[in-house]
Design a protein around this motif. Sequence first.
Motif, PDB file in Angstrom:
ATOM      1  N   ARG A  78       0.818  -1.207   0.000  1.00 44.58           N
ATOM      2  CA  ARG A  78       0.000   0.000   0.000  1.00 44.58           C
ATOM      3  C   ARG A  78       0.856   1.264   0.000  1.00 44.58           C
ATOM      4  O   ARG A  78       0.569   2.208  -0.735  1.00 44.58           O
ATOM      5  N   MET A  79       1.903   1.275   0.813  1.00 44.85           N
ATOM      6  CA  MET A  79       2.783   2.443   0.845  1.00 44.85           C
ATOM      7  C   MET A  79       3.461   2.636  -0.507  1.00 44.85           C
ATOM      8  O   MET A  79       3.553   3.755  -1.017  1.00 44.85           O
ATOM      9  N   GLU A  80       3.913   1.546  -1.098  1.00 43.68           N
ATOM     10  CA  GLU A  80       4.571   1.625  -2.396  1.00 43.68           C
ATOM     11  C   GLU A  80       3.610   2.108  -3.479  1.00 43.68           C
ATOM     12  O   GLU A  80       4.000   2.865  -4.359  1.00 43.68           O
ATOM     13  N   MET A  81       2.356   1.687  -3.409  1.00 40.16           N
ATOM     14  CA  MET A  81       1.367   2.128  -4.396  1.00 40.16           C
ATOM     15  C   MET A  81       1.214   3.654  -4.347  1.00 40.16           C
ATOM     16  O   MET A  81       1.219   4.322  -5.381  1.00 40.16           O
ATOM     17  N   VAL A  82       1.104   4.208  -3.149  1.00 41.05           N
ATOM     18  CA  VAL A  82       0.959   5.656  -2.996  1.00 41.05           C
ATOM     19  C   VAL A  82       2.232   6.359  -3.482  1.00 41.05           C
ATOM     20  O   VAL A  82       2.168   7.334  -4.237  1.00 41.05           O
ATOM     21  N   GLU A  83       3.388   5.864  -3.083  1.00 43.53           N
ATOM     22  CA  GLU A  83       4.657   6.494  -3.456  1.00 43.53           C
ATOM     23  C   GLU A  83       4.911   6.421  -4.960  1.00 43.53           C
ATOM     24  O   GLU A  83       5.331   7.411  -5.575  1.00 43.53           O
ATOM     25  N   GLN A  84       4.658   5.271  -5.567  1.00 45.28           N
ATOM     26  CA  GLN A  84       4.882   5.120  -7.009  1.00 45.28           C
ATOM     27  C   GLN A  84       3.906   5.970  -7.819  1.00 45.28           C
ATOM     28  O   GLN A  84       4.276   6.532  -8.846  1.00 45.28           O
ATOM     29  N   THR A  85       2.674   6.067  -7.353  1.00 41.40           N
ATOM     30  CA  THR A  85       1.693   6.902  -8.041  1.00 41.40           C
ATOM     31  C   THR A  85       2.106   8.373  -7.955  1.00 41.40           C
ATOM     32  O   THR A  85       1.993   9.111  -8.936  1.00 41.40           O
ATOM     33  N   ALA A  86       2.600   8.798  -6.805  1.00 43.44           N
ATOM     34  CA  ALA A  86       3.078  10.176  -6.662  1.00 43.44           C
ATOM     35  C   ALA A  86       4.274  10.421  -7.585  1.00 43.44           C
ATOM     36  O   ALA A  86       4.385  11.486  -8.194  1.00 43.44           O
ATOM     37  N   MET A  87       5.147   9.435  -7.715  1.00 43.42           N
ATOM     38  CA  MET A  87       6.311   9.563  -8.597  1.00 43.42           C
ATOM     39  C   MET A  87       5.862   9.682 -10.056  1.00 43.42           C
ATOM     40  O   MET A  87       6.403  10.487 -10.812  1.00 43.42           O
ATOM     41  N   LYS A  88       4.869   8.886 -10.448  1.00 39.39           N
ATOM     42  CA  LYS A  88       4.346   8.958 -11.820  1.00 39.39           C
ATOM     43  C   LYS A  88       3.658  10.293 -12.079  1.00 39.39           C
ATOM     44  O   LYS A  88       3.648  10.775 -13.198  1.00 39.39           O
ATOM     45  N   THR A  89       3.062  10.853 -11.037  1.00 36.38           N
ATOM     46  CA  THR A  89       2.334  12.113 -11.171  1.00 36.38           C
ATOM     47  C   THR A  89       3.281  13.254 -11.524  1.00 36.38           C
ATOM     48  O   THR A  89       3.046  13.979 -12.482  1.00 36.38           O
ATOM     49  N   ASP A  90       4.335  13.410 -10.741  1.00 38.10           N
ATOM     50  CA  ASP A  90       5.318  14.470 -10.997  1.00 38.10           C
ATOM     51  C   ASP A  90       6.573  14.197 -10.167  1.00 38.10           C
ATOM     52  O   ASP A  90       6.561  14.414  -8.956  1.00 38.10           O
ATOM     53  N   PRO A  91       7.650  13.752 -10.801  1.00 41.59           N
ATOM     54  CA  PRO A  91       8.865  13.435 -10.055  1.00 41.59           C
ATOM     55  C   PRO A  91       9.452  14.626  -9.288  1.00 41.59           C
ATOM     56  O   PRO A  91      10.096  14.441  -8.266  1.00 41.59           O
ATOM     57  N   ASP A  92       9.212  15.843  -9.766  1.00 42.49           N
ATOM     58  CA  ASP A  92       9.754  17.024  -9.090  1.00 42.49           C
ATOM     59  C   ASP A  92       8.965  17.398  -7.841  1.00 42.49           C
ATOM     60  O   ASP A  92       9.499  18.036  -6.940  1.00 42.49           O
ATOM     61  N   LEU A  93       7.715  17.031  -7.782  1.00 42.30           N
ATOM     62  CA  LEU A  93       6.850  17.402  -6.655  1.00 42.30           C
ATOM     63  C   LEU A  93       6.452  16.211  -5.795  1.00 42.30           C
ATOM     64  O   LEU A  93       5.550  16.318  -4.968  1.00 42.30           O
ATOM     65  N   VAL A  94       7.114  15.076  -5.968  1.00 44.74           N
ATOM     66  CA  VAL A  94       6.701  13.842  -5.307  1.00 44.74           C
ATOM     67  C   VAL A  94       6.584  13.996  -3.788  1.00 44.74           C
ATOM     68  O   VAL A  94       5.595  13.559  -3.201  1.00 44.74           O
ATOM     69  N   SER A  95       7.534  14.631  -3.138  1.00 44.64           N
ATOM     70  CA  SER A  95       7.476  14.739  -1.675  1.00 44.64           C
ATOM     71  C   SER A  95       6.315  15.624  -1.231  1.00 44.64           C
ATOM     72  O   SER A  95       5.677  15.357  -0.208  1.00 44.64           O
ATOM     73  N   TYR A  96       6.017  16.660  -2.006  1.00 46.24           N
ATOM     74  CA  TYR A  96       4.902  17.553  -1.664  1.00 46.24           C
ATOM     75  C   TYR A  96       3.559  16.874  -1.910  1.00 46.24           C
ATOM     76  O   TYR A  96       2.615  17.052  -1.137  1.00 46.24           O
ATOM     77  N   ILE A  97       3.482  16.117  -2.985  1.00 44.91           N
ATOM     78  CA  ILE A  97       2.242  15.395  -3.277  1.00 44.91           C
ATOM     79  C   ILE A  97       1.971  14.368  -2.185  1.00 44.91           C
ATOM     80  O   ILE A  97       0.842  14.247  -1.701  1.00 44.91           O
ATOM     81  N   ILE A  98       2.998  13.654  -1.763  1.00 44.61           N
ATOM     82  CA  ILE A  98       2.822  12.661  -0.700  1.00 44.61           C
ATOM     83  C   ILE A  98       2.364  13.330   0.592  1.00 44.61           C
ATOM     84  O   ILE A  98       1.441  12.858   1.252  1.00 44.61           O
ATOM     85  N   LYS A  99       2.979  14.452   0.951  1.00 43.58           N
ATOM     86  CA  LYS A  99       2.539  15.167   2.155  1.00 43.58           C
ATOM     87  C   LYS A  99       1.094  15.642   2.016  1.00 43.58           C
ATOM     88  O   LYS A  99       0.312  15.551   2.952  1.00 43.58           O
ATOM     89  N   GLY A 100       0.743  16.131   0.839  1.00 43.41           N
ATOM     90  CA  GLY A 100      -0.605  16.633   0.617  1.00 43.41           C
ATOM     91  C   GLY A 100      -1.670  15.555   0.688  1.00 43.41           C
ATOM     92  O   GLY A 100      -2.715  15.744   1.314  1.00 43.41           O
ATOM     93  N   VAL A 101      -1.417  14.421   0.059  1.00 42.21           N
ATOM     94  CA  VAL A 101      -2.455  13.385  -0.003  1.00 42.21           C
ATOM     95  C   VAL A 101      -2.479  12.481   1.227  1.00 42.21           C
ATOM     96  O   VAL A 101      -3.514  11.916   1.546  1.00 42.21           O
ATOM     97  N   THR A 102      -1.352  12.341   1.929  1.00 43.53           N
ATOM     98  CA  THR A 102      -1.329  11.441   3.081  1.00 43.53           C
ATOM     99  C   THR A 102      -1.520  12.153   4.416  1.00 43.53           C
ATOM    100  O   THR A 102      -1.863  11.513   5.399  1.00 43.53           O
ATOM    101  N   GLU A 103      -1.284  13.453   4.439  1.00 40.33           N
ATOM    102  CA  GLU A 103      -1.431  14.204   5.686  1.00 40.33           C
ATOM    103  C   GLU A 103      -2.536  15.244   5.598  1.00 40.33           C
ATOM    104  O   GLU A 103      -2.774  15.970   6.561  1.00 40.33           O
ATOM    105  N   GLY A 104      -3.177  15.361   4.437  1.00 39.16           N
ATOM    106  CA  GLY A 104      -4.260  16.317   4.260  1.00 39.16           C
ATOM    107  C   GLY A 104      -3.799  17.761   4.249  1.00 39.16           C
ATOM    108  O   GLY A 104      -4.562  18.657   4.597  1.00 39.16           O
ATOM    109  N   ARG A 105      -2.566  17.997   3.841  1.00 41.33           N
ATOM    110  CA  ARG A 105      -2.037  19.368   3.833  1.00 41.33           C
ATOM    111  C   ARG A 105      -2.500  20.126   2.594  1.00 41.33           C
ATOM    112  O   ARG A 105      -2.507  19.594   1.497  1.00 41.33           O
ATOM    113  N   SER A 106      -2.845  21.381   2.790  1.00 45.62           N
ATOM    114  CA  SER A 106      -3.281  22.234   1.684  1.00 45.62           C
ATOM    115  C   SER A 106      -2.057  22.854   1.009  1.00 45.62           C
ATOM    116  O   SER A 106      -0.942  22.808   1.531  1.00 45.62           O
ATOM    117  N   TYR A 107      -2.295  23.461  -0.144  1.00 43.75           N
ATOM    118  CA  TYR A 107      -1.202  24.155  -0.843  1.00 43.75           C
ATOM    119  C   TYR A 107      -0.613  25.242   0.052  1.00 43.75           C
ATOM    120  O   TYR A 107       0.605  25.376   0.135  1.00 43.75           O
TER     121      TYR A 107
END
Length: 139
Positions: A78-107
Motif C-alpha cells: 500500500r505504501m509503495e502504491m501511494v509512493e509510485q503513483t506520486a512519482m508517476k504524477t510528478d517526479p519534481d513534486l513527489v514529496s509535496y504530493i505525498i505530504k498533501g495526499v497522506t497528511e491532508g495538507r493544503s497548498y
Amino acid sequence: MGTTLCPELSRRNPYWIEKHRYYELKHFCLQYPGWRRAYAAIDSLTGSNFSPGKVRQNPSELDPTADCAEARLFYSDRMEMVEQTAMKTDPDLVSYIIKGVTEGRSYNNLQTRFGIPCCKDTYYDRYRRFFWLLNKERK
C-alpha cells in the motif's frame, strides 16, 4: 488542515473521477501514516499474530513468522502504491504530493512550511492527476 478542493470536477476535466470514488481514494491515502507506524512496529522476533484480511482455516496452526511477513507485505504494498503513483504524477513534486495526499495538507500549508516550488494551480492539477492515476492503479 485539509484541502478545500472541490471533490467533484467537471466531467470534461481530463482527471475526472466520481465524487465518492475520490473520497474513497482520499481516505485510503490518509491511512498512510498509520501504515508506516504499523510497518515499523512489526517485529518478526516477537511474532505478531496480526494478518490483515486473513481468516485461518485451523486456528491451532500458528506461524508468527509468516504472519509478520504477510503483515509487512500488506503495508509495504500500500505504501509503495501511494509512493509510485506520486512519482508517476510528478517526479519534481513527489514529496509535496505525498505530504498533501497522506497528511491532508493544503497548498498554503505546503507553501508556508515547506516552500513548494510551484504555483497553486500547478499543485492542484498534479493533486487531481494523482487521484486519477491512483484510481487506475486500484481497480
